[in-house]
Write a protein that holds these residues in place. Structure first.
Motif, short mmCIF file in Angstrom:
data_model
loop_
_atom_site.label_atom_id
_atom_site.label_comp_id
_atom_site.label_asym_id
_atom_site.label_seq_id
_atom_site.Cartn_x
_atom_site.Cartn_y
_atom_site.Cartn_z
N GLY A 158 37.73 50.59 -7.78
CA GLY A 158 37.64 50.72 -6.31
C GLY A 158 38.12 49.48 -5.58
O GLY A 158 39.21 48.98 -5.81
N ARG A 159 37.23 48.97 -4.74
CA ARG A 159 37.52 47.88 -3.82
C ARG A 159 38.11 46.64 -4.48
O ARG A 159 39.03 46.01 -3.97
CB ARG A 159 36.17 47.56 -3.17
N GLY A 160 37.55 46.25 -5.60
CA GLY A 160 38.13 45.14 -6.35
C GLY A 160 37.90 43.76 -5.75
O GLY A 160 38.71 42.86 -5.95
N SER A 161 36.77 43.57 -5.08
CA SER A 161 36.54 42.22 -4.51
C SER A 161 36.24 41.21 -5.62
O SER A 161 36.62 40.03 -5.51
CB SER A 161 35.43 42.24 -3.45
N ASN A 162 35.58 41.63 -6.68
CA ASN A 162 35.37 40.71 -7.81
C ASN A 162 36.70 40.37 -8.48
O ASN A 162 36.92 39.22 -8.89
CB ASN A 162 34.39 41.30 -8.82
N MET A 163 37.57 41.37 -8.59
CA MET A 163 38.92 41.11 -9.11
C MET A 163 39.60 40.04 -8.26
O MET A 163 40.21 39.11 -8.79
CB MET A 163 39.73 42.42 -9.07
N ALA B 14 35.41 44.91 -13.57
CA ALA B 14 35.02 44.47 -12.22
C ALA B 14 34.87 45.70 -11.35
O ALA B 14 35.83 46.14 -10.70
CB ALA B 14 36.08 43.51 -11.67
N GLY B 15 33.68 46.28 -11.41
CA GLY B 15 33.45 47.53 -10.68
C GLY B 15 34.20 48.68 -11.32
O GLY B 15 34.74 49.55 -10.64
N ILE C 265 30.39 42.59 -14.90
CA ILE C 265 29.45 42.04 -13.91
C ILE C 265 28.59 43.17 -13.37
O ILE C 265 29.08 44.26 -13.10
CB ILE C 265 30.18 41.28 -12.78
N HIS C 266 27.30 42.87 -13.27
CA HIS C 266 26.34 43.88 -12.81
C HIS C 266 25.50 43.28 -11.68
O HIS C 266 25.04 42.13 -11.80
CB HIS C 266 25.44 44.33 -13.97
N PRO C 267 25.25 44.05 -10.60
CA PRO C 267 24.56 43.46 -9.45
C PRO C 267 23.04 43.48 -9.53
O PRO C 267 22.37 43.96 -8.62
CB PRO C 267 25.08 44.31 -8.27
N LEU D 209 26.75 40.35 -3.48
CA LEU D 209 28.19 40.35 -3.73
C LEU D 209 28.77 38.95 -3.55
O LEU D 209 29.63 38.51 -4.33
CB LEU D 209 28.89 41.36 -2.81
N GLU E 225 28.10 37.22 -6.61
CA GLU E 225 28.97 37.72 -7.69
C GLU E 225 30.32 37.00 -7.67
O GLU E 225 30.87 36.65 -8.71
CB GLU E 225 29.21 39.22 -7.53
C1 GRF Z 1 29.99 45.02 -7.79
O1 GRF Z 1 28.76 44.95 -7.13
C2 GRF Z 1 29.80 44.92 -9.28
O2 GRF Z 1 28.71 44.12 -9.65
C3 GRF Z 1 29.51 46.35 -9.67
O3 GRF Z 1 30.34 47.11 -8.84
C4 GRF Z 1 30.64 46.39 -7.65
C5 GRF Z 1 32.13 46.31 -7.57
O4 GRF Z 1 32.58 45.71 -6.38
N1 GRF Z 1 29.74 46.53 -11.09
P1 GRF Z 1 34.10 45.26 -6.25
O5 GRF Z 1 34.94 46.48 -6.60
O6 GRF Z 1 34.32 44.14 -7.20
O7 GRF Z 1 34.27 44.86 -4.83
#
Ligand code: GRF
Length: 224
Positions: A12-17, A89-90, A110-112, A173, A176
């Protein structure tokens, strides 16, 4: 410095990416992103990765009859990109034991929440319902059981009395985005390594990294 080649899996969004992409821009960072793969064609993260000049692919799970066929192509795409470590990452697909075993000790997630509490989806609402006062996020190695596996790093986030799901999710987030690049760096450098299904941290690690390892993110109270 030899950089580890990373494959990032998103849905999805990929903000962790994006936080990993930013970290990888530093010449001192011990990893580089070789490929981003989404199982959903419309994942917003795909465009962001491509804009950064990173190879971004879709392997649409809906086009496959079964999990094994999907994972065969996923695995091949990672091998083709000479990936050494995977960062989920999500990424919202459960992976079979066969795939997980192929990438044993080479796949991070990664897990929130502060694992092993609050595995699974809708963590923030469940945290609020349970009335716990501290939550956070966890980077861990992937094992066959969902949201299990040796814990590389965690960050704690205070639950405020007036939090709702959105406000809490936003603060977790933000934590994260700091934690994942830190955990990947330690693991890629071998400063964090697996021993007996637990992560050990090298004594030689510098003080700044060590204090980040125990960071407590609580923006309203200030970062400890
Ligand atoms: C994050 O909260 C991550 O911990 C979980 O899914 C979410 C993904 O967010 N596994 P993003 O796509 O990285 O914005």
């Amino acid at each position: 410095m030899e950089k580890k080649r990373i494959g990032v899996l998103i849905s999805g969004r990929g903000s962790n990416m994006s936080s990993l992409i930013e970290a990888c821009k530093s010449p001192e960072y011990p990893a580089e992103i070789s490929v981003v793969i989404s199982n959903r064609p419309k994942a917003a993260g795909l465009e962001n990765a491509a804009r950064e000049g990173i190879r971004a692919l879709t392997i649409n799970h809906r086009k496959y009859d079964n999990r094994t066929a999907f994972e065969t192509d996923l695995h091949q795409a990672l091998v083709d990109a000479q990936v050494e470590l995977i960062c989920n990452a999500g990424f919202l697909r459960l992976l079979t034991a066969e795939f997980v075993d192929k990438w044993h000790d080479r796949q991070l997630n990664i897990h929130p929440s502060l694992l092993p509490s609050f595995k699974g989806l809708h963590t923030h609402q469940r945290v609020l319902d349970a009335g716990v006062k501290v939550t956070g996020c966890t980077v861990h190695l992937v094992r066959t059981d969902m949201d299990a596996g040796p814990i590389i790093a965690q960050a704690a986030v205070a639950v405020e009395h007036d939090d709702d799901e959105q406000s809490l999710a936003a603060r977790v987030l933000a934590a994260e985005h700091q934690l994942y690049p830190h955990a990947l760096k330690m693991f890629a450098m071998g400063d964090a390594y697996v021993n007996n299904e637990k992560i050990e941290i090298h004594a030689k690690m510098d003080q700044a990294s060590l204090s980040q390892q125990h960071a407590i993110f609580s923006p309203r109270l200030g970062k400890a």
